[in-house]
Design a protein around this motif. Structure first.
Motif, PDB file in Angstrom:
ATOM      1  N   UNK A  93       0.802  -1.215   0.000  1.00  0.00           N
ATOM      2  CA  UNK A  93       0.000   0.000   0.000  1.00  0.00           C
ATOM      3  C   UNK A  93       0.831   1.260   0.000  1.00  0.00           C
ATOM      4  N   UNK A  94       2.019   1.209  -0.628  1.00  0.00           N
ATOM      5  CA  UNK A  94       2.881   2.392  -0.586  1.00  0.00           C
ATOM      6  C   UNK A  94       3.010   3.074  -1.944  1.00  0.00           C
ATOM      7  N   UNK A  95       2.141   2.760  -2.873  1.00  0.00           N
ATOM      8  CA  UNK A  95       2.206   3.435  -4.172  1.00  0.00           C
ATOM      9  C   UNK A  95       1.745   4.879  -3.988  1.00  0.00           C
ATOM     10  N   UNK A  96       2.557   5.788  -4.496  1.00  0.00           N
ATOM     11  CA  UNK A  96       2.249   7.213  -4.349  1.00  0.00           C
ATOM     12  C   UNK A  96       1.485   7.642  -5.599  1.00  0.00           C
TER      13      UNK A  96
END
Lengths: 243, 498
Positions: A93-96
């Motif tokens: 869940x770290x996609x910017x």
């Protein structure tokens, strides 16, 4: 007794027939380069990047996972160009979202789903792949076995959605039912005239496995909103110049 | 339609409750008492104590003198309100509009409810019996007005059901206290020798007003039905509601499914005719053990599709615990919205986020994994990376500003920056070497610095100087130095660039 060229022709004709029976139709002329991958598309049957199937991307660390993310986003920009939406199901869940715009994707048309278990990701992915209105579904998992990938493949065969599986930190590499297995690695970028700073993102794109196609190895750059192949001789030449 | 009200009177609310809680007290005389003007006055007495001559309003000392083993307990303030609220919520299975009537009663608006139980007599009997078997000594009455129902429940001697329009006859023989009057007026009435309502009901209004004031006339008119009286429902009624009472208690998942299907069919037909769709709905299941279990769903866009809503509820069935059985299902759509009739699209176009199938997919996902896991982002006008995107409120919300691409940002950003060890050649230069998670990276190329100031009106702290760096193998990172270089700053890794 047939001669050698005859036999070659026969085999290639038979191969084409088999492809047709398997459901690969030769595209009408002028519709090639569907996803803008240039020479990479030649590795696939009939020279067409297979949409509506599962693709598997293998990555060993976060840096490679990021490169995979960039590569997929580049493909998404084409898949979503007529207004579709896509789902990005992540373990980390770290996609910017903002950066997706650099790769030509409208971040507000991507729905992010953050989960913590492979099982949940696969369930969500299967449900999403059944939804024909989506442009693409991206799922990040750690492990996937043949049976699970077969389920996903069956789902996409119905809906014609393109699915991408990102296998992060995978321990075992069993076979899967995906149409292609990729490995994307970051490469040192080149700047014009050796100016300081970073160049365009450059990746080594390895097609490890492809159904009915030719595995291969290419170097690509993302510049000016599209994939640009980098031919190896140029690098050598530049290296010579630098050296 | 003629309004019908039911008044329930709990004769010994607090003592009944305590006896229920501590059954051993049933045989012992006990009272609740509270200090009042330097005396301890009894506020409630249980049946055993009353049998020995103890009554409400008596001094505790006197009561102790006449009984041998009287237990005096402290009066519990606000206990009545709490108990009545609980009882009122329980009564919602009989009528959607239930109001608390302090200090010891409930008022139910039963217009159009009684026939479901087969008439008012059966209905009343059912409620009173249920309350009595559960341990509360209750009396109830039904009438056209709240005032008459209240009076008959407490003072009625004949029938508890007053036929429509017969309020005056019912009230004739009751004492004035049945009209819910103030103690001062009651005292006056007593002095003047008015012992029943009929003795003053027919007197001229002007005379009554002069002697007893407007409040007295209002109470009389309310009881007779000449003035309206409103109640405040315990639970505000939801306009879109479906009820399904069950003949037999329901215990199986399959039966719950059938119940949901039936409720949805009723609700959706109504919604469809009004052009509305459900956004949020709750299924309330009243169990026979008096507990309430509920399951809620929410949708991304209004829907009146039975099959879709059914799918969402089926995901929730596992959360419904029927225990001994469910006797009433209540489906409440407490948030609905207008929905347009979708236009058929003849030429193929990708509907994107407006796709109904996508909205239905997300509803389904939210039902299984929870809505908190699903995110959609919009650009926010902030430079500070953590604030640069904001969560979209709905699927249809469009970006108010453009997505910025003029600054280099990582594709993967860590939730919290992680500290790294760096070696920089010059104070304000990008690092030459950094160590992240035990791995050493030699920096080959770098961009930066890009200074991002902290938004002082949001939080205090150091600014950040960001560098985008590439190591020898081409892996790219987004690093920053927190604060100025002269004060031995800490370096962090904040993301990975594609």
């Amino acid at each position: 007794m047939t001669t050698a060229p005859d036999r070659k022709e026969l085999i290639s004709r038979l191969q084409k027939d088999i492809l047709q029976w398997e459901g690969y139709k030769a595209p009408p002329s002028g519709t090639r380069e569907l996803v803008g991958l240039g020479p990479v598309e030649g590795a696939f049957p009939n020279g067409v990047f297979p949409l509506g199937t599962m693709h598997e991307l293998v990555c060993g660390n976060t840096e490679q996972a990021t490169a995979c993310g960039g590569f997929i986003s580049g493909l998404l920009s084409v898949l979503m160009q007529n207004g579709g939406a896509s789902l990005w199901i992540g373990l980390s869940g770290n996609v910017f979202p903002q950066t997706l715009k650099v790769f030509g994707v409208d971040p507000d048309r991507v729905i992010f789903i953050n989960l913590s278990k492979d099982k949940d990701v696969l369930w969500v992915m299967e449900e999403a792949l059944k939804c024909a209105g989506l442009a693409a579904v991206i799922g990040e998992v750690q492990e996937i076995d043949f049976k699970q990938s077969r389920r996903l493949q069956l789902a996409v065969e119905q809906s014609r959605v393109t699915g991408f599986i990102l296998r992060n930190w995978s321990k075992k590499m069993g076979s899967t039912a995906c149409a292609a297995r990729w490995k994307i690695k970051p490469l040192p970028s080149e700047t014009l005239d050796s100016l300081p700073g970073l160049g365009f993102p450059r990746w080594q794109i390895e097609l490890l496995r492809v159904r009915n196609g030719q595995p291969g190895n290419w170097i690509m750059e993302w510049s000016q909103g599209r994939f640009k192949p980098v031919s190896k001789p140029v690098i050598k030449h530049q290296e010579l110049m630098v050296g | 339609m003629q309004k019908r009200f039911m008044a329930i009177w709990f004769r010994h609310l607090t003592t009944d409750w305590l006896t229920l809680k501590q059954p051993e007290l049933a045989a012992i005389p006990f009272v609740f008492a509270a200090p009042e003007r330097n005396r301890i006055i009894i506020t409630a007495a249980n049946p055993v104590a009353r049998a020995q001559g103890v009554y409400k309003g008596m001094a505790a000392a006197d009561a102790k003198a006449i009984t041998s083993n009287l237990q005096v307990l402290d009066h519990l303030p606000d206990k009545e309100a709490k108990l009545l609220r609980q009882l009122g919520l329980w009564c919602i299975r009989y009528s959607p509009i239930v109001a608390v009537d302090l200090p010891n009663g409930l008022i139910l608006d039963i217009s159009g409810c009684a026939h479901l139980w087969g008439g008012e007599r059966v209905y009343l009997k059912e409620i009173v019996n249920k309350l009595r078997t559960s341990g509360y000594n209750a009396r109830a009455a039904i009438a056209d007005t709240i005032g008459t129902a209240w009076a008959v429940a407490r003072f009625g001697k004949k029938t508890p059901i007053i036929e429509s329009g017969m309020q005056a006859q019912a009230l004739l023989n009751l004492p004035p206290v049945a009209l819910r009057l103030e103690p001062l007026i009651l005292e006056k009435l007593q002095k003047l020798g008015f012992s029943t309502i009929k003795s003053f009901m027919l007197l001229p209004r002007t005379v009554l007003r002069r002697r007893f004031g407007e409040g007295f006339l209002l109470r009389l008119a309310q009881a007779l039905g000449l003035e309206n009286e409103s109640i405040t429902p315990l639970v505000p009624p939801v306009p879109y509601t479906e009820r399904l009472p069950c003949l037999e208690p329901i215990r199986t998942a399959k039966a719950i499914e059938i119940a949901i299907q039936k409720l949805l069919e009723g609700l959706c037909t109504r919604l469809q005719s009004e052009g509305k769709g459900v956004r949020k709905a709750t299924l309330k299941c009243y169990r026979i053990d008096g507990k309430l279990v509920q399951a809620g769903i929410s949708t991304n866009r209004g829907s009146h599709s039975v099959s879709h809503l059914f799918k969402l509820f089926v995901l929730q069935i596992s959360k419904i615990e029927p225990a001994l059985g469910i006797e009433l299902f209540l489906l409440e759509a407490y948030r609905v919205e207008d929905i347009g009739v979708p236009q058929e699209k003849l030429w193929a176009g990708n509907p994107g986020l407006q796709d109904i199938a996508l909205a239905e997919l997300l509803d389904k996902l939210a039902g299984k994994i929870g809505a908190h896991a699903i995110h959609r982002y919009l650009p926010a006008e902030h430079y500070w990376p953590e604030c640069a995107v904001k969560e979209a409120a709905s699927l249809t919300e469009t970006p108010a500003t453009h997505w910025r691409t003029d600054r280099l940002r990582p594709l993967r950003m860590l939730h919290a920056p992680e500290p790294i060890e760096v070696m920089a050649l010059l104070p304000d230069y990008p690092p030459k070497v950094f160590t992240y998670k035990g791995r050493r990276h030699v920096v080959e190329k770098a961009d930066g610095p890009e200074r991002i100031e902290r938004e002082w009106w949001r939080d205090k702290g150091e600014h950040r100087d960001y560098y985008a760096v590439e190591d020898t193998s081409g892996q790219r990172y987004w690093l920053f130095r927190s604060g100025h270089y002269d004060a031995a700053p800490q370096w962090y890794l904040h993301g990975f660039l594609a």
